[in-house]
Design a protein around this motif. Structure first.
Motif, PDB file in Angstrom:
ATOM      1  N   GLU A  23     -71.263  46.133  83.125  1.00 21.32           N
ATOM      2  CA  GLU A  23     -70.498  45.736  81.943  1.00 21.32           C
ATOM      3  C   GLU A  23     -69.198  45.051  82.345  1.00 21.32           C
ATOM      4  N   ARG A  24     -69.334  43.788  82.757  1.00 16.35           N
ATOM      5  CA  ARG A  24     -68.143  43.032  83.145  1.00 16.35           C
ATOM      6  C   ARG A  24     -67.147  42.943  81.997  1.00 16.35           C
ATOM      7  N   SER A  25     -67.686  42.738  80.789  1.00 13.42           N
ATOM      8  CA  SER A  25     -66.796  42.605  79.628  1.00 13.42           C
ATOM      9  C   SER A  25     -65.985  43.871  79.416  1.00 13.42           C
ATOM     10  N   GLU A  26     -66.602  45.031  79.612  1.00 10.30           N
ATOM     11  CA  GLU A  26     -65.894  46.300  79.456  1.00 10.30           C
ATOM     12  C   GLU A  26     -64.849  46.479  80.546  1.00 10.30           C
ATOM     13  N   MET A  27     -65.179  46.075  81.775  1.00 11.98           N
ATOM     14  CA  MET A  27     -64.226  46.172  82.877  1.00 11.98           C
ATOM     15  C   MET A  27     -63.017  45.269  82.616  1.00 11.98           C
ATOM     16  N   LEU A  28     -63.269  44.032  82.216  1.00 13.81           N
ATOM     17  CA  LEU A  28     -62.183  43.093  81.967  1.00 13.81           C
ATOM     18  C   LEU A  28     -61.306  43.561  80.810  1.00 13.81           C
ATOM     19  N   ALA A  29     -61.933  44.115  79.777  1.00 15.50           N
ATOM     20  CA  ALA A  29     -61.167  44.620  78.634  1.00 15.50           C
ATOM     21  C   ALA A  29     -60.273  45.772  79.065  1.00 15.50           C
ATOM     22  N   ASN A  30     -60.805  46.673  79.899  1.00 15.34           N
ATOM     23  CA  ASN A  30     -60.007  47.811  80.365  1.00 15.34           C
ATOM     24  C   ASN A  30     -58.822  47.350  81.206  1.00 15.34           C
ATOM     25  N   ILE A  31     -59.077  46.471  82.162  1.00 12.29           N
ATOM     26  CA  ILE A  31     -57.994  45.991  83.038  1.00 12.29           C
ATOM     27  C   ILE A  31     -56.948  45.236  82.229  1.00 12.29           C
ATOM     28  N   CYS A  32     -57.409  44.436  81.278  1.00  9.74           N
ATOM     29  CA  CYS A  32     -56.492  43.644  80.457  1.00  9.74           C
ATOM     30  C   CYS A  32     -55.649  44.535  79.548  1.00  9.74           C
ATOM     31  N   ASP A  33     -56.319  45.378  78.769  1.00 11.22           N
ATOM     32  CA  ASP A  33     -55.633  46.148  77.726  1.00 11.22           C
ATOM     33  C   ASP A  33     -54.833  47.324  78.280  1.00 11.22           C
ATOM     34  N   ASN A  34     -55.318  47.911  79.374  1.00 17.98           N
ATOM     35  CA  ASN A  34     -54.698  49.147  79.854  1.00 17.98           C
ATOM     36  C   ASN A  34     -53.843  48.975  81.109  1.00 17.98           C
ATOM     37  N   TYR A  35     -53.937  47.806  81.756  1.00 19.74           N
ATOM     38  CA  TYR A  35     -53.029  47.575  82.888  1.00 19.74           C
ATOM     39  C   TYR A  35     -52.201  46.307  82.688  1.00 19.74           C
ATOM     40  N   ILE A  36     -52.848  45.165  82.575  1.00 22.04           N
ATOM     41  CA  ILE A  36     -52.115  43.893  82.584  1.00 22.04           C
ATOM     42  C   ILE A  36     -51.105  43.800  81.439  1.00 22.04           C
ATOM     43  N   ILE A  37     -51.563  44.001  80.209  1.00 15.82           N
ATOM     44  CA  ILE A  37     -50.683  43.847  79.046  1.00 15.82           C
ATOM     45  C   ILE A  37     -49.512  44.841  79.094  1.00 15.82           C
ATOM     46  N   PRO A  38     -49.756  46.143  79.284  1.00 13.61           N
ATOM     47  CA  PRO A  38     -48.615  47.074  79.339  1.00 13.61           C
ATOM     48  C   PRO A  38     -47.714  46.880  80.556  1.00 13.61           C
ATOM     49  N   ALA A  39     -48.275  46.439  81.684  1.00 11.01           N
ATOM     50  CA  ALA A  39     -47.449  46.210  82.877  1.00 11.01           C
ATOM     51  C   ALA A  39     -46.498  45.042  82.651  1.00 11.01           C
ATOM     52  N   TYR A  40     -46.998  43.972  82.054  1.00 14.52           N
ATOM     53  CA  TYR A  40     -46.126  42.833  81.742  1.00 14.52           C
ATOM     54  C   TYR A  40     -45.116  43.191  80.658  1.00 14.52           C
TER      55      TYR A  40
END
Length: 398
Positions: free
Chosen positions: A61-78
């Motif tokens: 589930e690439r889409s699920e992995m990308l969503a997790n990394i985006c929503d739970n790491y990238i966005i809050p880290a920035y």
């Protein structure tokens, strides 16, 4: 025995062989065929004969992995980086309006906190960050002291011009906040007597804040593209961008920039150490920033959320899914363990790193060697397992 008897005996033997062959075929044909791969969705535990051509598999589930990394790491880290640079800008503005020792210390504290926040997004080196080459605007070192002095003296400069990249960002602030040879009171006195320096100080923090805000805003637009570009791992896909950005930043800016260059590992002629090349040379504290970058990178790879310990799908799960190994061990575990080894090795060093290079060069060299071991695990083994083509170039010979 006559010829007729020989013929009869041969005929009987042939009949027996044929009879046993028929029984053998019938016995096999009666055994149940099916998919015997336990990783398949249609695994048949009752099957006696493997027919793995019929096995069916669920794609990762690439889409699920990308969503997790985006929503739970990238966005809050920035978002955290944006918040910390805003606080830094407020601290600089407050100090500029009333330059006191207390406010100067608060400004230095805000600078360090914002720089630690930067370390946790520095390796997200694609998308909006790549659009404006954020790393070059935020944290180039060594800083250009001569250009900083010239800009302050003239009072005329364009921080948006790339020619000023090494005279702005966190490392220019490092110099201005920790001027060599001056104690804190003398530094405050310098700013009181130099209006252009106060203005430059505020504008440096304002530039950092604006760049952070740009990336945060752009990710709100870019995230839908990032999450949906999941059809493959080909060049230009989100997985390819994520992996290439990660590998490139670790190899070039963490391993090489933070340790290798000051150590002289890339000086082919003399291999002499150069303490002035360490990060935060004037602050005389470098190691926490290296460790924070590695800790953030580990969470990023393992799909762990930025603001907590929620563990979702990450590159580690993807490597496990494709069965990636290194010397018979899970590649995801090897990478995670190697990061821990680097962190442990860093923990054995002392700040200032510029001094440690002189008094404990062998220890720093050991740390660099441990960091180097991680490069092929990520750049070769991980990319090969995931079918990602390296799209960046380096001239390190590794």
């Amino acid at each position: 025995m006559g010829a007729n008897q020989n013929v009869t005996m041969l005929s009987l033997r042939i009949q027996k062989v044929f009879f046993f062959a028929i029984i053998l075929i019938l016995s096999f044909s009666c055994r149940k065929k099916g998919c015997m791969d336990p990783n398949a969705t249609n695994f048949d535990s009752d099957a006696e004969l493997a027919d793995n051509t019929t096995c069916l598999y669920v794609d990762f589930e690439r889409s699920e992995m990308l969503a997790n990394i985006c929503d739970n790491y990238i966005i809050p880290a920035y978002a955290d980086f944006n918040e910390k640079t805003t606080i830094l800008n407020v601290a600089a503005t407050t100090f500029s309006s009333d330059p006191t020792d207390t406010k100067f210390q608060l400004l230095k504290d805000a600078w360090k906190i914002a720089l630690l926040s930067w370390q946790q997004v520095s390796f997200i080196d694609f998308g909006p960050a790549e659009f404006i080459i954020l790393k070059n605007q935020v944290n180039i070192y060594p800083t250009n002291v001569s250009l900083i002095s010239e800009n302050i003296s003239l009072g005329v400069y364009d921080l948006g011009n790339s020619s000023n990249n090494d005279a702005k960002g966190f490392q220019a602030l490092d110099y201005l906040l920790h001027m060599p040879g001056l104690n804190e009171q003398e530094q405050v006195a310098y700013f009181i007597g130099e209006d252009n320096a106060l203005t430059y100080l505020v504008e440096l923090t304002n530039d950092l804040k604006n760049n952070a805000q740009y990336v945060v805003n752009e990710w709100e637009v870019y995230k839908s593209t990032f999450r949906s570009n999941n059809g493959s791992n080909a060049v230009g896909s989100s997985v390819s961008n994520l992996v290439n950005g990660l590998c490139s930043y670790y190899e070039t800016y963490i391993r090489k920039g933070k340790i290798g260059l000051p150590l002289g590992a890339f000086n082919q002629f003399t291999q002499e150490i150069d303490p002035t090349l360490v990060e935060c040379y004037y602050h005389q504290e470098s190691l926490p920033f290296i460790s924070t970058a590695l800790e953030g990178m580990k969470k990023y790879i393992n799909g762990v959320s930025f603001n907590g310990n929620m563990n979702g799908l990450g590159l580690d799960d993807y490597m496990d899914y494709v069965g990636a190994t290194q010397n018979s061990s899970s590649l995801s575990t090897v990478i995670s363990d190697q990061i821990d080894l680097v962190l442990g090795s860093l923990g054995e060093l002392n700040d200032p790193l510029s001094n440690e290079l002189a008094v404990n060069e062998s220890g720093v060299l050991d740390t660099y060697g441990t960091m180097q071991q991680l490069v092929p695990y990520m750049k070769v083994d991980m990319t090969s397992a995931l079918g990602v083509l390296i799209t960046y170039q380096d001239n390190d010979g590794d």
